[in-house]
Design a protein around this motif. Structure first.
Motif, PDB file in Angstrom:
ATOM      1  N   ALA A   1      56.485  41.368  43.778  1.00 24.01           N
ATOM      2  CA  ALA A   1      55.168  41.521  43.166  1.00 24.01           C
ATOM      3  C   ALA A   1      55.215  42.563  42.054  1.00 24.01           C
ATOM      4  CB  ALA A   1      54.155  41.930  44.222  1.00 24.01           C
ATOM      5  N   SER A   2      54.361  42.390  41.063  1.00 20.39           N
ATOM      6  CA  SER A   2      54.281  43.328  39.954  1.00 20.39           C
ATOM      7  C   SER A   2      53.700  44.657  40.430  1.00 20.39           C
ATOM      8  CB  SER A   2      53.404  42.757  38.849  1.00 20.39           C
ATOM      9  OG  SER A   2      53.221  43.704  37.834  1.00 20.39           O
ATOM     10  N   ALA A   3      54.206  45.738  39.871  1.00 15.36           N
ATOM     11  CA  ALA A   3      53.721  47.067  40.241  1.00 15.36           C
ATOM     12  C   ALA A   3      52.763  47.628  39.198  1.00 15.36           C
ATOM     13  CB  ALA A   3      54.908  48.011  40.421  1.00 15.36           C
ATOM     14  N   ILE A   4      52.286  46.788  38.263  1.00 16.12           N
ATOM     15  CA  ILE A   4      51.391  47.259  37.221  1.00 16.12           C
ATOM     16  C   ILE A   4      49.996  47.493  37.804  1.00 16.12           C
ATOM     17  CG2 ILE A   4      50.675  44.968  36.444  1.00 16.12           C
ATOM     18  CD1 ILE A   4      50.865  46.123  33.565  1.00 16.12           C
ATOM     19  N   SER A   5      49.374  48.568  37.372  1.00 21.48           N
ATOM     20  CA  SER A   5      48.049  48.918  37.896  1.00 21.48           C
ATOM     21  C   SER A   5      46.969  48.576  36.862  1.00 21.48           C
ATOM     22  CB  SER A   5      47.991  50.407  38.216  1.00 21.48           C
ATOM     23  OG  SER A   5      48.083  51.163  37.020  1.00 21.48           O
ATOM     24  N   ASN A   6      45.721  48.649  37.293  1.00 20.04           N
ATOM     25  CA  ASN A   6      44.608  48.418  36.362  1.00 20.04           C
ATOM     26  C   ASN A   6      44.591  49.454  35.251  1.00 20.04           C
ATOM     27  OD1 ASN A   6      43.594  46.098  37.522  1.00 20.04           O
ATOM     28  ND2 ASN A   6      42.280  47.221  38.945  1.00 20.04           N
ATOM     29  N   ARG A   7      45.012  50.661  35.574  1.00 22.53           N
ATOM     30  CA  ARG A   7      45.088  51.723  34.568  1.00 22.53           C
ATOM     31  C   ARG A   7      46.090  51.346  33.475  1.00 22.53           C
ATOM     32  NH1 ARG A   7      47.898  57.408  35.486  1.00 22.53           N
ATOM     33  NH2 ARG A   7      47.488  58.304  33.450  1.00 22.53           N
ATOM     34  N   ASP A   8      47.250  50.795  33.885  1.00 23.67           N
ATOM     35  CA  ASP A   8      48.254  50.352  32.919  1.00 23.67           C
ATOM     36  C   ASP A   8      47.729  49.205  32.056  1.00 23.67           C
ATOM     37  OD1 ASP A   8      50.107  52.198  33.925  1.00 23.67           O
ATOM     38  OD2 ASP A   8      50.848  50.761  35.408  1.00 23.67           O
ATOM     39  N   ILE A   9      47.023  48.264  32.673  1.00 30.41           N
ATOM     40  CA  ILE A   9      46.463  47.127  31.940  1.00 30.41           C
ATOM     41  C   ILE A   9      45.437  47.602  30.920  1.00 30.41           C
ATOM     42  CG2 ILE A   9      45.042  45.053  32.172  1.00 30.41           C
ATOM     43  CD1 ILE A   9      46.501  44.537  34.837  1.00 30.41           C
ATOM     44  N   ASN A  10      44.583  48.544  31.310  1.00 26.09           N
ATOM     45  CA  ASN A  10      43.584  49.077  30.382  1.00 26.09           C
ATOM     46  C   ASN A  10      44.239  49.809  29.218  1.00 26.09           C
ATOM     47  OD1 ASN A  10      41.445  48.027  31.836  1.00 26.09           O
ATOM     48  ND2 ASN A  10      41.246  49.869  33.103  1.00 26.09           N
ATOM     49  N   LYS A  11      45.330  50.516  29.488  1.00 27.57           N
ATOM     50  CA  LYS A  11      46.056  51.210  28.433  1.00 27.57           C
ATOM     51  C   LYS A  11      46.662  50.198  27.462  1.00 27.57           C
ATOM     52  CE  LYS A  11      48.513  54.774  29.587  1.00 27.57           C
ATOM     53  NZ  LYS A  11      49.595  55.629  30.084  1.00 27.57           N
ATOM     54  N   LEU A  12      47.225  49.092  27.977  1.00 31.48           N
ATOM     55  CA  LEU A  12      47.786  48.040  27.125  1.00 31.48           C
ATOM     56  C   LEU A  12      46.694  47.371  26.294  1.00 31.48           C
ATOM     57  CD1 LEU A  12      50.352  46.437  29.584  1.00 31.48           C
ATOM     58  CD2 LEU A  12      50.861  47.793  27.551  1.00 31.48           C
ATOM     59  N   ARG A  13      45.506  47.202  26.869  1.00 27.84           N
ATOM     60  CA  ARG A  13      44.372  46.641  26.115  1.00 27.84           C
ATOM     61  C   ARG A  13      43.969  47.582  24.986  1.00 27.84           C
ATOM     62  NH1 ARG A  13      41.645  44.389  31.117  1.00 27.84           N
ATOM     63  NH2 ARG A  13      42.127  42.181  30.956  1.00 27.84           N
ATOM     64  N   ALA A  14      43.917  48.878  25.275  1.00 27.86           N
ATOM     65  CA  ALA A  14      43.523  49.855  24.263  1.00 27.86           C
ATOM     66  C   ALA A  14      44.533  49.901  23.112  1.00 27.86           C
ATOM     67  CB  ALA A  14      43.389  51.234  24.895  1.00 27.86           C
ATOM     68  N   LEU A  15      45.800  49.672  23.412  1.00 28.93           N
ATOM     69  CA  LEU A  15      46.831  49.673  22.380  1.00 28.93           C
ATOM     70  C   LEU A  15      46.908  48.344  21.626  1.00 28.93           C
ATOM     71  CD1 LEU A  15      49.668  51.517  24.326  1.00 28.93           C
ATOM     72  CD2 LEU A  15      48.344  52.389  22.403  1.00 28.93           C
ATOM     73  N   GLY A  16      46.203  47.325  22.124  1.00 29.59           N
ATOM     74  CA  GLY A  16      46.178  46.040  21.442  1.00 29.59           C
ATOM     75  C   GLY A  16      47.253  45.062  21.868  1.00 29.59           C
ATOM     76  N   PHE A  17      47.992  45.376  22.929  1.00 25.44           N
ATOM     77  CA  PHE A  17      49.042  44.475  23.401  1.00 25.44           C
ATOM     78  C   PHE A  17      48.484  43.342  24.256  1.00 25.44           C
ATOM     79  CE2 PHE A  17      51.657  48.372  22.796  1.00 25.44           C
ATOM     80  CZ  PHE A  17      52.421  47.880  21.763  1.00 25.44           C
ATOM     81  N   ILE A  18      47.333  43.579  24.878  1.00 23.82           N
ATOM     82  CA  ILE A  18      46.671  42.559  25.691  1.00 23.82           C
ATOM     83  C   ILE A  18      45.271  42.387  25.127  1.00 23.82           C
ATOM     84  CG2 ILE A  18      45.833  41.940  27.982  1.00 23.82           C
ATOM     85  CD1 ILE A  18      48.007  43.611  29.197  1.00 23.82           C
TER      86      ILE A  18
END
Length: 94
Positions: A21-38
């Protein structure tokens, strides 16, 4: 001629099908969204590529993975020469 001991009959190595399973957290996803990667609407990963590269891929109807490493290097050098040394945007006419 006889078969070698320990040789595989199919010739292909066994591939493990177990995925952890992926170990990525919601905090990581939000950071990627803020950087424009997602994107905010869909969870897709985007390549922060130069506009010239995106236009080139669109023009030829190819994907980035279809380019060789040397092709990517040549495109990077071309973009750098245009922007850093000539002081212009990369252009098809060059």
């Amino acid at each position: 001629m006889g078969k070698k001991k320990g040789a595989s009959t199919s010739g292909a190595a066994k591939v493990s099908r177990d995925w952890s399973a992926s170990a990525i957290s919601n905090r990581d996803i939000n950071k990627l969204r803020a950087l424009g990667f997602i994107s905010a609407s869909e969870d897709d990963i985007r390549l922060p590529a130069h506009e010239f590269l995106r236009c080139l891929l669109f023009f030829y109807g190819i994907q980035l993975w279809q380019l060789t490493p040397n092709s990517i290097l040549h495109l990077s050098i071309f973009i750098t020469v245009c922007e850093a040394f000539l002081g212009i945007d990369p252009h098809w006419g060059l």
